[in-house]
Scaffold this active site. Structure first.
Site, short mmCIF file in Angstrom:
data_model
loop_
_atom_site.label_atom_id
_atom_site.label_comp_id
_atom_site.label_asym_id
_atom_site.label_seq_id
_atom_site.Cartn_x
_atom_site.Cartn_y
_atom_site.Cartn_z
N GLY A 81 0.83 -1.20 0.00
CA GLY A 81 0.00 0.00 0.00
C GLY A 81 0.86 1.24 0.00
N GLN B 270 3.10 9.95 1.59
CA GLN B 270 4.38 9.26 1.47
C GLN B 270 5.16 9.68 0.23
OE1 GLN B 270 2.40 5.24 2.23
NE2 GLN B 270 4.39 5.02 3.22
N CYS C 160 6.11 -0.13 7.10
CA CYS C 160 5.62 0.98 6.28
C CYS C 160 6.79 1.44 5.41
CB CYS C 160 5.15 2.10 7.19
SG CYS C 160 4.63 3.59 6.33
N LEU C 161 6.51 1.78 4.15
CA LEU C 161 7.59 2.22 3.26
C LEU C 161 8.25 3.51 3.75
CD1 LEU C 161 5.97 1.44 -0.21
CD2 LEU C 161 7.70 0.11 1.01
N HIS D 83 -4.27 0.86 7.64
CA HIS D 83 -2.96 1.51 7.65
C HIS D 83 -2.93 2.71 6.69
CE1 HIS D 83 1.64 1.19 7.71
NE2 HIS D 83 1.41 2.01 6.71
N GLU D 84 -3.43 2.52 5.47
CA GLU D 84 -3.37 3.60 4.47
C GLU D 84 -4.30 4.75 4.83
OE1 GLU D 84 -0.84 3.51 2.70
OE2 GLU D 84 -0.45 1.39 3.02
N HIS E 221 -2.76 7.04 7.32
CA HIS E 221 -1.84 8.01 6.71
C HIS E 221 -2.58 9.26 6.26
CE1 HIS E 221 2.12 6.20 6.37
NE2 HIS E 221 1.65 5.08 5.86
NI NI Z 1 2.56 3.26 5.56
#
Ligand code: NI
Length: 178
Positions: free
Chosen positions: A41, A46, A98-99, A140-141, A144
């Site tokens: 995701g 991000q 998480c990226l 999670h997304e 953000h």
């Molecule tokens: Ni993330």
């Protein structure tokens, strides 16, 4: 990729009123970025944007076996404009990453089942119910998009505190904020 320490990760996103050609391209770029980073995701903050936009693709082989079939009706990759969670049920605890937090993982409790709605890349309103890892990715997304990050849900940060501080310091140096 915007890493922890970049203030944009804490900035709540604004709703998308018109899905422009530029935003459709952005969504496609986000899918490519997510795939090349081996993520499941990616949310707009991000990549330095503040639109309520995120993308998700949980491959079948990453999903918990018992949920592959129930999640199969949800077409992936998902491009979600203005997503909202309608209901949550159950509980799952698993390691999350998480990226924006490379090589930092910690257990996070999430709902095991979520119903959610969003406008797809064509502006069509969709409603789905997801389970397992896909449900986790949706939560999670969306977090953000509200200026949240997964570590907000980690109760015991002892094991990751040093890594978090190091990453934030590095990011701030790069951005000239330190
Ligand atoms: Ni993330």
């Amino acid at each position: 990729m915007c890493h922890w320490g970049n203030p944009i990760l804490r900035k709540p996103c604004f709703p998308v009123e018109v899905i422009t050609e530029e935003l459709r391209h952005l969504a496609v770029d986000m899918i490519e970025t997510m795939y090349s980073a081996n993520g499941v995701g990616l949310a707009a903050p991000q990549i330095g944007r503040s639109e309520r936009l995120c993308v998700i693709d949980v491959p079948e082989d990453a999903e918990k076996e018992e949920y592959v079939e129930v999640n199969a009706s949800i077409p992936m990759p998902l491009v979600m404009f203005n997503p909202e969670i309608l209901s949550k049920e159950g509980e799952q605890i698993d390691e999350e990453g998480c990226l924006s937090f490379p090589s930092i993982h910690a257990p996070v409790t999430r709902a095991d089942k979520v119903s959610f709605t969003f406008a797809d890349i064509n502006g069509q309103r969709q409603i789905y119910t997801a389970y397992g890892l896909l449900a986790r990715a949706v939560q999670h997304e969306l977090e953000h998009l509200n200026g949240g990050v997964f570590i907000d849900n980690v109760t015991d940060k002892t094991k990751i505190d040093a890594k978090l501080e190091k990453l934030a310091a590095k990011t701030k140096r790069k951005l000239g904020l330190a």
